[in-house]
Design a protein around this motif. Structure first.
Motif, PDB file in Angstrom:
ATOM      1  N   ALA A 214      -7.406   8.409  -1.512  1.00 20.23           N
ATOM      2  CA  ALA A 214      -7.907   9.307  -2.547  1.00 20.23           C
ATOM      3  C   ALA A 214      -7.243   9.003  -3.894  1.00 20.23           C
ATOM      4  O   ALA A 214      -7.057   7.840  -4.243  1.00 20.23           O
ATOM      5  CB  ALA A 214      -7.731  10.764  -2.117  1.00 20.23           C
ATOM      6  N   PHE A 215      -6.880  10.046  -4.650  1.00 20.07           N
ATOM      7  CA  PHE A 215      -6.457   9.852  -6.035  1.00 20.07           C
ATOM      8  C   PHE A 215      -5.266   8.908  -6.157  1.00 20.07           C
ATOM      9  O   PHE A 215      -5.236   8.041  -7.030  1.00 20.07           O
ATOM     10  CB  PHE A 215      -6.123  11.208  -6.673  1.00 20.07           C
ATOM     11  N   HIS A 216      -4.263   9.045  -5.281  1.00 19.48           N
ATOM     12  CA  HIS A 216      -3.072   8.195  -5.400  1.00 19.48           C
ATOM     13  C   HIS A 216      -3.432   6.726  -5.230  1.00 19.48           C
ATOM     14  O   HIS A 216      -3.017   5.873  -6.031  1.00 19.48           O
ATOM     15  CB  HIS A 216      -2.015   8.603  -4.378  1.00 19.48           C
ATOM     16  N   ALA A 217      -4.200   6.405  -4.202  1.00 27.55           N
ATOM     17  CA  ALA A 217      -4.574   5.007  -3.959  1.00 27.55           C
ATOM     18  C   ALA A 217      -5.451   4.467  -5.080  1.00 27.55           C
ATOM     19  O   ALA A 217      -5.287   3.319  -5.520  1.00 27.55           O
ATOM     20  CB  ALA A 217      -5.296   4.887  -2.615  1.00 27.55           C
ATOM     21  N   SER A 218      -6.378   5.282  -5.559  1.00 26.65           N
ATOM     22  CA  SER A 218      -7.265   4.827  -6.643  1.00 26.65           C
ATOM     23  C   SER A 218      -6.488   4.605  -7.931  1.00 26.65           C
ATOM     24  O   SER A 218      -6.779   3.678  -8.695  1.00 26.65           O
ATOM     25  CB  SER A 218      -8.378   5.855  -6.867  1.00 26.65           C
ATOM     26  N   LEU A 219      -5.507   5.458  -8.187  1.00 30.69           N
ATOM     27  CA  LEU A 219      -4.675   5.305  -9.374  1.00 30.69           C
ATOM     28  C   LEU A 219      -3.920   3.977  -9.337  1.00 30.69           C
ATOM     29  O   LEU A 219      -3.888   3.228 -10.322  1.00 30.69           O
ATOM     30  CB  LEU A 219      -3.688   6.468  -9.463  1.00 30.69           C
ATOM     31  N   VAL A 220      -3.318   3.662  -8.193  1.00 28.01           N
ATOM     32  CA  VAL A 220      -2.588   2.395  -8.046  1.00 28.01           C
ATOM     33  C   VAL A 220      -3.547   1.214  -8.172  1.00 28.01           C
ATOM     34  O   VAL A 220      -3.265   0.234  -8.872  1.00 28.01           O
ATOM     35  CB  VAL A 220      -1.843   2.355  -6.700  1.00 28.01           C
ATOM     36  N   ALA A 221      -4.702   1.306  -7.516  1.00 27.58           N
ATOM     37  CA  ALA A 221      -5.660   0.194  -7.520  1.00 27.58           C
ATOM     38  C   ALA A 221      -6.200  -0.077  -8.919  1.00 27.58           C
ATOM     39  O   ALA A 221      -6.249  -1.233  -9.370  1.00 27.58           O
ATOM     40  CB  ALA A 221      -6.805   0.496  -6.559  1.00 27.58           C
ATOM     41  N   ASP A 222      -6.610   0.965  -9.611  1.00 32.59           N
ATOM     42  CA  ASP A 222      -7.248   0.775 -10.912  1.00 32.59           C
ATOM     43  C   ASP A 222      -6.257   0.406 -12.013  1.00 32.59           C
ATOM     44  O   ASP A 222      -6.656  -0.097 -13.069  1.00 32.59           O
ATOM     45  CB  ASP A 222      -8.024   2.035 -11.311  1.00 32.59           C
ATOM     46  N   SER A 223      -4.976   0.664 -11.791  1.00 29.84           N
ATOM     47  CA  SER A 223      -3.969   0.294 -12.795  1.00 29.84           C
ATOM     48  C   SER A 223      -3.484  -1.134 -12.611  1.00 29.84           C
ATOM     49  O   SER A 223      -2.855  -1.700 -13.511  1.00 29.84           O
ATOM     50  CB  SER A 223      -2.764   1.240 -12.706  1.00 29.84           C
ATOM     51  N   ASP A 224      -3.783  -1.739 -11.466  1.00 32.06           N
ATOM     52  CA  ASP A 224      -3.259  -3.066 -11.152  1.00 32.06           C
ATOM     53  C   ASP A 224      -4.290  -4.140 -11.495  1.00 32.06           C
ATOM     54  O   ASP A 224      -4.844  -4.813 -10.625  1.00 32.06           O
ATOM     55  CB  ASP A 224      -2.866  -3.135  -9.674  1.00 32.06           C
ATOM     56  N   THR A 225      -4.552  -4.294 -12.766  1.00 34.52           N
ATOM     57  CA  THR A 225      -5.414  -5.363 -13.250  1.00 34.52           C
ATOM     58  C   THR A 225      -4.665  -6.131 -14.334  1.00 34.52           C
ATOM     59  O   THR A 225      -3.743  -5.605 -14.967  1.00 34.52           O
ATOM     60  CB  THR A 225      -6.721  -4.804 -13.840  1.00 34.52           C
ATOM     61  N   GLU A 226      -5.055  -7.377 -14.546  1.00 36.84           N
ATOM     62  CA  GLU A 226      -4.416  -8.181 -15.587  1.00 36.84           C
ATOM     63  C   GLU A 226      -4.554  -7.513 -16.946  1.00 36.84           C
ATOM     64  O   GLU A 226      -3.643  -7.547 -17.783  1.00 36.84           O
ATOM     65  CB  GLU A 226      -5.026  -9.586 -15.618  1.00 36.84           C
ATOM     66  N   GLN A 227      -5.693  -6.873 -17.172  1.00 32.20           N
ATOM     67  CA  GLN A 227      -5.947  -6.233 -18.461  1.00 32.20           C
ATOM     68  C   GLN A 227      -5.001  -5.055 -18.701  1.00 32.20           C
ATOM     69  O   GLN A 227      -4.442  -4.895 -19.793  1.00 32.20           O
ATOM     70  CB  GLN A 227      -7.399  -5.758 -18.527  1.00 32.20           C
ATOM     71  N   LEU A 228      -4.795  -4.216 -17.661  1.00 32.39           N
ATOM     72  CA  LEU A 228      -4.004  -3.011 -17.856  1.00 32.39           C
ATOM     73  C   LEU A 228      -2.504  -3.231 -17.710  1.00 32.39           C
ATOM     74  O   LEU A 228      -1.708  -2.478 -18.278  1.00 32.39           O
ATOM     75  CB  LEU A 228      -4.456  -1.918 -16.872  1.00 32.39           C
ATOM     76  N   ARG A 229      -2.086  -4.250 -16.966  1.00 31.05           N
ATOM     77  CA  ARG A 229      -0.655  -4.447 -16.742  1.00 31.05           C
ATOM     78  C   ARG A 229       0.105  -4.723 -18.040  1.00 31.05           C
ATOM     79  O   ARG A 229       1.308  -4.477 -18.129  1.00 31.05           O
ATOM     80  CB  ARG A 229      -0.420  -5.580 -15.734  1.00 31.05           C
ATOM     81  N   GLN A 230      -0.596  -5.197 -19.061  1.00 36.61           N
ATOM     82  CA  GLN A 230       0.071  -5.450 -20.339  1.00 36.61           C
ATOM     83  C   GLN A 230       0.554  -4.158 -20.997  1.00 36.61           C
ATOM     84  O   GLN A 230       1.414  -4.197 -21.888  1.00 36.61           O
ATOM     85  CB  GLN A 230      -0.885  -6.184 -21.282  1.00 36.61           C
ATOM     86  N   TYR A 231       0.029  -3.013 -20.561  1.00 33.94           N
ATOM     87  CA  TYR A 231       0.426  -1.734 -21.154  1.00 33.94           C
ATOM     88  C   TYR A 231       1.628  -1.095 -20.461  1.00 33.94           C
ATOM     89  O   TYR A 231       2.014   0.028 -20.793  1.00 33.94           O
ATOM     90  CB  TYR A 231      -0.755  -0.758 -21.128  1.00 33.94           C
ATOM     91  N   GLY A 232       2.232  -1.790 -19.482  1.00 40.21           N
ATOM     92  CA  GLY A 232       3.380  -1.209 -18.778  1.00 40.21           C
ATOM     93  C   GLY A 232       2.976   0.034 -18.013  1.00 40.21           C
ATOM     94  O   GLY A 232       1.873   0.128 -17.454  1.00 40.21           O
TER      95      GLY A 232
END
Length: 395
Positions: A214-232
């Motif tokens: 649910a929300f926890h897994a989706s939060l981790v999954a959607d934040s782990d992209t090359e595009q978003l990782r640059q934002y820390g």
């Protein structure tokens, strides 16, 4: 400079400092070190009585490994080679499979091994899963240097930063069994890395910190992209906003089964975690009764609530209560149950056709279940023995 340790035989005081991510080592000879140094004889320290391996997850966190400014290059290597004079093996990651491949090929030995992992929870989980595939045997003491984004295991061990991890590494004389848990995944489950499928997930997936949906897994999954990782860490806020723009409704049931009875928790869920630890990050006391040295797991769920205006405020309120010393477990929206050594958890997911509903987080890694209407995951304790390997952790 911050005191690290004082080696009594050589009368050397060792200290470190960190500025903008760059570490500096300093040594001085003295009969009476200043306050703050932990006195230790290298003959008694656990690190000098083990075959030592350093596993450097070079892309963890800010990704400074395998460089002249890395913690290994500036702190560990000079202490090993110039001060305490111990041989060690250095393993720098080159791919997402490096740690598991190293662990699965670790040779048997009658002598205990010390494996120092510079990384986060996912790096440690990769190592444990590699050991789970090994046919070799022995005793492994783990030492954790928290350089990853998620460092819940280190936090649970009382390690709040890199300095305290280094101090424990060089002064510890004891270790304790490390509890491991497993999830039996459906056939066809895929591993996901940076949003892309990268191969089949193991049938039995080991974890030490969390399995979530649910929300926890989706939060981790959607934040782990090359595009978003640059934002820390800001990337988590961006991913949270994306998820809260749609109903956090994940349909299914969770059963806690023992020989005597079955305890059922009905969905739909908006948040679901299974964890042995207290905190995922400092102050976020998601499971107040958790203890990494206890064999119990805790199942925490938040039921879905329909909102005319999608905002997830009810879920946000629960999360804020977790930051308030874990008060959320008294919230009627929250179910919080202990799962003891003699019990198993059966998670039965339903209506799993949308891709986002099939994602699960296992110690920071993401797996995606096959596209089926229903699926079942069984979660159970494994103890500290994986095959013929015994796992312990420095204390």
């Amino acid at each position: 400079m911050r005191p690290l340790f004082y080696e009594k035989n050589s009368q050397i005081a060792v200290s470190v400092a960190e500025t903008d991510g760059v570490w500096t080592l300093s040594t001085s000879k003295t009969i009476s070190p200043e306050q703050g140094y932990v006195a230790v004889s290298k003959n008694d320290s656990l690190i000098t009585n083990r075959e030592v391996y350093v596993v450097d997850s070079i892309k963890a966190g800010k990704g400074q490994g395998n460089s002249d400014d890395s913690i290994y290059a500036r702190i560990l290597k000079p202490i090993f080679e110039d001060l305490i004079h111990i041989k060690h093996h250095y393993v720098a990651t080159t791919s997402a499979e490096s740690i598991a491949e190293f662990a699965s090929s670790l040779p048997s030995s009658p002598e205990p091994k010390l494996v120092i992992i510079l990384g986060g929870d996912t790096s440690i989980s990769e190592f444990v899963n590699g050991i789970g595939e090994s046919l070799n045997s022995g005793l492994i003491d783990l030492a954790v240097i928290p350089t990853g984004t998620g460092n819940a295991l280190a936090l649970s061990l009382g390690i709040g930063d890199v300095h305290s991890a280094l101090q424990r590494l060089f002064t510890s004389t004891l270790s304790k069994p490390l509890n491991v848990y497993s999830a039996l995944l459906p056939e066809g489950t895929q591993k996901v890395f940076r949003g892309e499928f990268v191969g089949n997930a193991p049938k039995k997936y080991y974890f030490l910190v969390v399995l979530s949906w649910a929300f926890h897994a989706s939060l981790v999954a959607d934040s782990d992209t090359e595009q978003l990782r640059q934002y820390g860490n800001e990337r988590f806020k961006i991913a949270a906003g994306k998820n809260l723009s749609r109903p956090q409704k994940y349909e299914g049931t969770v059963l806690i089964k023992s020989k005597e009875k079955v305890v059922k928790t009905n969905g739909p869920f908006s948040y679901l975690i299974v964890t042995p630890v207290q905190e995922f990050e400092p102050g976020f006391r998601i499971s107040p009764r958790g203890n990494v040295f206890d064999s119990s797991l805790y199942l925490l769920t938040v039921g879905y609530e329909h909102e005319e205006s999608i905002s997830g405020k009810y879920l946000f309120d629960v999360m804020m209560e977790a930051y308030d010393n874990g008060k959320h477990i008294d919230n009627p929206r929250v179910s919080y149950k202990e799962v003891t050594l003699d019990q198993n958890i059966i998670l039965e997911g339903e209506n799993l056709l949308p891709a986002y509903t099939r994602r699960f987080c296992v110690d920071g890694a993401i797996v995606s279940l096959p596209e089926n209407e229903k699926a079942t995951i069984q979660i159970q304790p494994e103890g500290s023995q994986l095959g013929d390997w015994k796992l312990q952790v420095l204390t």
